[in-house]
Design an enzyme around this catalytic site. Structure first.
Site, PDB file in Angstrom:
ATOM      1  N   LYS A  11       0.815  -1.216   0.000  1.00 32.43           N
ATOM      2  CA  LYS A  11       0.000   0.000   0.000  1.00 32.43           C
ATOM      3  C   LYS A  11       0.855   1.277   0.000  1.00 32.43           C
ATOM      4  CE  LYS A  11      -3.986  -2.187   2.219  1.00 32.43           C
ATOM      5  NZ  LYS A  11      -4.917  -2.117   3.371  1.00 32.43           N
ATOM      6  N   PHE A  59     -16.046   3.442   6.302  1.00 26.33           N
ATOM      7  CA  PHE A  59     -14.640   3.754   6.019  1.00 26.33           C
ATOM      8  C   PHE A  59     -14.308   3.789   4.528  1.00 26.33           C
ATOM      9  CE2 PHE A  59     -14.871  -0.869   6.727  1.00 26.33           C
ATOM     10  CZ  PHE A  59     -14.313  -1.351   5.543  1.00 26.33           C
ATOM     11  N   ARG A  87      -1.366 -14.497   4.331  1.00 30.82           N
ATOM     12  CA  ARG A  87      -2.112 -13.884   5.434  1.00 30.82           C
ATOM     13  C   ARG A  87      -1.339 -14.014   6.745  1.00 30.82           C
ATOM     14  NH1 ARG A  87      -6.301 -11.575   3.972  1.00 30.82           N
ATOM     15  NH2 ARG A  87      -7.302 -11.442   6.003  1.00 30.82           N
ATOM     16  N   ARG A 104       2.640  -6.335   9.141  1.00 32.98           N
ATOM     17  CA  ARG A 104       1.894  -5.218   9.724  1.00 32.98           C
ATOM     18  C   ARG A 104       2.474  -4.793  11.068  1.00 32.98           C
ATOM     19  NH1 ARG A 104      -3.689  -7.588   7.472  1.00 32.98           N
ATOM     20  NH2 ARG A 104      -3.796  -6.372   5.530  1.00 32.98           N
ATOM     21  N   ASN A 114      -2.214   0.212   6.858  1.00 29.65           N
ATOM     22  CA  ASN A 114      -1.662  -1.031   7.389  1.00 29.65           C
ATOM     23  C   ASN A 114      -0.742  -1.780   6.425  1.00 29.65           C
ATOM     24  OD1 ASN A 114      -3.629  -2.042   5.690  1.00 29.65           O
ATOM     25  ND2 ASN A 114      -4.709  -3.199   7.272  1.00 29.65           N
ATOM     26  N   HIS A 117      -2.131  -5.465   1.576  1.00 31.89           N
ATOM     27  CA  HIS A 117      -3.410  -6.149   1.366  1.00 31.89           C
ATOM     28  C   HIS A 117      -3.081  -7.543   0.866  1.00 31.89           C
ATOM     29  CE1 HIS A 117      -7.325  -7.256  -0.354  1.00 31.89           C
ATOM     30  NE2 HIS A 117      -6.620  -7.695  -1.383  1.00 31.89           N
TER      31      HIS A 117
END
Length: 143
Positions: A11, A59, A87, A104, A114, A117
């Site tokens: 991100k 959000f 994950r 993270r 964070n 993704h």
């Protein structure tokens, strides 16, 4: 075990802090292979389309604004149980809850910014990969 492909985004916050290489190193060290990657600056339309499932959530506007605030790295990862493995590497959505040593925990500042993704299932991975990559952009890693 199943050979799978999953989708990842580094991100804007992590890109801005030059964490791309460190994040990719974690993927590769864990046995995931990068089979496609590119840097893109998402348009509002592209971000809204990608996150359409969240369009009614409070959000949504902030998420789209954040995801269009700078370039991102969109990546396809391949490996045994790639979805679950990615994950686990990412850690909990909220970095305050993420285990030490996860992406993270190490690179994210908040639940809103964070760092990464990752697809949550094989089905969503296929959809997300197709949203950003044409079939001919995916490179088999046989060596």
């Amino acid at each position: 075990m199943a050979l799978e492909r999953t989708f990842s985004i580094v991100k804007p916050d992590a890109v801005a802090k030059n964490h791309i290489g460190a994040i990719y190193n974690r993927f590769e060290t864990a046995g995931l292979k990068i089979v496609a990657a590119k840097m893109v600056h998402l348009s509002q339309e592209k971000a809204e389309g990608f996150y359409a499932e969240h369009s009614e959530r409070p959000f949504f506007g902030a998420l789209v604004s954040f995801m269009t605030s700078g370039p991102v790295m969109v990546t396809v990862l391949e490996g045994e149980n790639a979805v679950l493995k990615n994950r686990e590497i990412m850690g909990a959505t909220n970095p305050a809850d993420a285990l030490a040593g996860t992406l993270r925990a190490d690179y994210a500042d908040s639940i809103d910014e964070n760092a990464v993704h990752g697809s949550d299932a094989v089905e969503s991975a296929a959809r997300e990969i197709a949203y950003f990559f044409a079939d001919e952009e995916l490179c088999s890693r046989t060596r």
